[in-house]
Design a protein around this motif. Structure first.
Motif, short mmCIF file in Angstrom:
data_model
loop_
_atom_site.label_atom_id
_atom_site.label_comp_id
_atom_site.label_asym_id
_atom_site.label_seq_id
_atom_site.Cartn_x
_atom_site.Cartn_y
_atom_site.Cartn_z
N GLN A 2 3.42 8.15 2.60
CA GLN A 2 3.66 7.48 3.86
C GLN A 2 2.47 7.62 4.80
OE1 GLN A 2 7.37 8.77 5.54
NE2 GLN A 2 8.55 8.21 3.75
N ASN A 3 1.69 8.68 4.67
CA ASN A 3 0.52 8.88 5.52
C ASN A 3 -0.72 8.21 4.96
OD1 ASN A 3 1.98 10.45 7.32
ND2 ASN A 3 1.62 12.33 6.18
N ASP A 4 -0.61 7.59 3.81
CA ASP A 4 -1.73 6.91 3.17
C ASP A 4 -1.24 5.54 2.70
OD1 ASP A 4 -3.64 5.89 1.40
OD2 ASP A 4 -4.27 7.88 0.77
N PRO A 5 -1.62 4.45 3.40
CA PRO A 5 -1.14 3.11 3.03
C PRO A 5 -1.42 2.72 1.58
CG PRO A 5 -2.15 3.06 5.18
CD PRO A 5 -2.45 4.42 4.61
N VAL A 6 -2.56 3.14 1.05
CA VAL A 6 -2.89 2.78 -0.34
C VAL A 6 -1.95 3.49 -1.31
CG1 VAL A 6 -4.66 2.78 -2.13
CG2 VAL A 6 -5.29 2.31 0.25
N LYS A 7 -1.69 4.79 -1.05
CA LYS A 7 -0.74 5.52 -1.91
C LYS A 7 0.67 4.95 -1.75
CE LYS A 7 -3.08 10.00 -2.19
NZ LYS A 7 -2.99 11.45 -1.87
N ALA A 8 1.01 4.56 -0.51
CA ALA A 8 2.33 3.97 -0.28
C ALA A 8 2.49 2.68 -1.07
CB ALA A 8 2.52 3.70 1.21
N LEU A 9 1.42 1.88 -1.10
CA LEU A 9 1.46 0.63 -1.87
C LEU A 9 1.63 0.91 -3.35
CD1 LEU A 9 1.10 -2.43 -2.22
CD2 LEU A 9 -1.39 -2.05 -2.18
N LYS A 10 0.86 1.84 -3.88
CA LYS A 10 0.93 2.16 -5.30
C LYS A 10 2.31 2.69 -5.70
CE LYS A 10 -3.98 3.11 -6.09
NZ LYS A 10 -4.99 4.14 -6.48
N SER A 11 2.99 3.33 -4.74
CA SER A 11 4.32 3.87 -5.04
C SER A 11 5.33 2.76 -5.29
CB SER A 11 4.80 4.77 -3.89
OG SER A 11 5.16 4.00 -2.75
N GLU B 121 -2.88 -5.68 -3.28
CA GLU B 121 -3.84 -5.12 -4.22
C GLU B 121 -4.42 -3.84 -3.61
OE1 GLU B 121 -5.88 -8.99 -6.38
OE2 GLU B 121 -6.60 -8.40 -4.39
N PRO B 122 -4.29 -2.69 -4.28
CA PRO B 122 -4.79 -1.43 -3.71
C PRO B 122 -6.26 -1.46 -3.31
CG PRO B 122 -3.37 -0.98 -5.57
CD PRO B 122 -3.57 -2.47 -5.55
N GLN B 123 -7.12 -2.02 -4.18
CA GLN B 123 -8.55 -2.04 -3.86
C GLN B 123 -8.85 -2.92 -2.65
OE1 GLN B 123 -10.30 -2.75 -7.96
NE2 GLN B 123 -11.71 -1.22 -7.19
N THR B 124 -8.14 -4.03 -2.55
CA THR B 124 -8.33 -4.90 -1.39
C THR B 124 -7.87 -4.21 -0.12
OG1 THR B 124 -8.01 -6.87 -2.76
CG2 THR B 124 -7.74 -7.14 -0.38
N LEU B 125 -6.71 -3.57 -0.17
CA LEU B 125 -6.19 -2.85 0.99
C LEU B 125 -7.16 -1.74 1.39
CD1 LEU B 125 -3.98 -2.29 3.06
CD2 LEU B 125 -2.79 -0.93 1.32
N ALA B 126 -7.66 -0.99 0.42
CA ALA B 126 -8.59 0.10 0.71
C ALA B 126 -9.87 -0.43 1.35
CB ALA B 126 -8.91 0.87 -0.56
#
Length: 272
Positions: free
Chosen positions: A32-41, A156-161
């Motif tokens: 929840q504190n990391d949008p990329v990790k949240a997306l991957k979840s 897309e995680p890479q795009t979000l990052a």
């Protein structure tokens, strides 16, 4: 002494019983504190997210609704595996005969893997008898309408990052800029949606708002239309797209159209 040992054992067993849930809660909090990790979840077979787009064309500071889309992404374990997008003009034509070829008319594109199936829109008058879907091995995500819709895919995680890196954060929002060139490097979606463009130096301004669990809720982007078409007509126009995401984690099942309705050959009725 036995009572002391028994007490220690009971405490140890209790700790073991709560360790797994505690670790799971910690992982969830970290996501929840990391949008990329949240997306991957969110990536799990049969799950996905729904979205809507509204494109506004801006000229001389005045904006007019241009296109609207609704669709969904289906996820696998590593990310997007399919999409289903319907599009239409934001404002109906007063005279439908003024658009005989159906460009920007009602259209739908289903993409499974790297293959897309399109119907309506610019294909509406080119289908052989008995066929209603055109199979496109280039895998474009939304026919011609995709060029004027949301080019930035934050599912897309890479795009979000890439967007978040260097972005200005305010509360649950992020704002900043990127370019067509950066998107082309990290985003399969961008490359498939806009395979040809006039300039990779085109600047894309964005604002991203996160919702529950730090997942994307609203994304607004804008860029010069001259980045797509290198002509004076388009260089004087700016494309602005607002996308809203709903139903993260909902069930999504996207399948290719029936083979009997699919063609790989289009008919030329206008002699073009």
């Amino acid at each position: 002494m036995k009572r002391v040992v028994t007490g220690v054992l009971v405490t140890a067993v209790a700790a073991l019983g709560t360790a797994a849930p505690a670790r799971a809660a910690a992982h969830a909090l970290a996501a929840q504190n990391d949008p990329v990790k949240a997306l991957k979840s969110q990536f799990a077979p049969g799950k996905g997210v729904k979205f809507t787009d509204l494109t506004t064309m801006i000229e001389d500071g005045k904006g007019e609704p241009y296109l609207k889309r609704s669709g969904s992404f289906q996820f696998g374990r590593a990310g997007i595996v399919a999409s289903d997008i319907s599009s239409d003009r934001a404002v109906p034509l007063e005279d439908p005969t003024a658009n005989p070829n159906g460009v920007f008319g009602p259209a739908r594109t289903i993409r499974v893997g790297a293959i897309s199936y399109a119907r309506g829109g610019s294909y509406s008058d080119k289908m052989p008898s008995g066929k209603s879907w055109y199979k496109d091995k280039s895998g474009m995500t939304g026919d011609v309408s995709g060029w004027f819709s949301q080019l930035v895919n934050v599912a897309e995680p890479q795009t979000l990052a890439t967007l978040l890196k260097g972005a200005k954060k305010s509360g649950r929002g992020y704002s900043g800029t990127t370019t067509f060139g950066r998107l082309a490097k990290v985003s399969p979606w961008f490359r498939a949606t806009l395979p040809l463009r006039s300039s990779d130096k085109t600047v894309v301004t964005f604002k991203l708002t996160l919702g529950r669990h730090d997942l994307p809720q609203r994304l607004t982007t804008s860029f010069s239309a001259g980045g797509i078409f290198d002509t004076p007509y388009w260089e004087s126009r700016t494309i602005s797209v607002e996308t809203r995401y709903t139903g993260w984690g909902s069930r999504v099942s996207i399948k290719a159209p029936p083979a009997s309705k699919v063609t790989t050959k289009l008919e030329d009725h206008d002699g073009i």
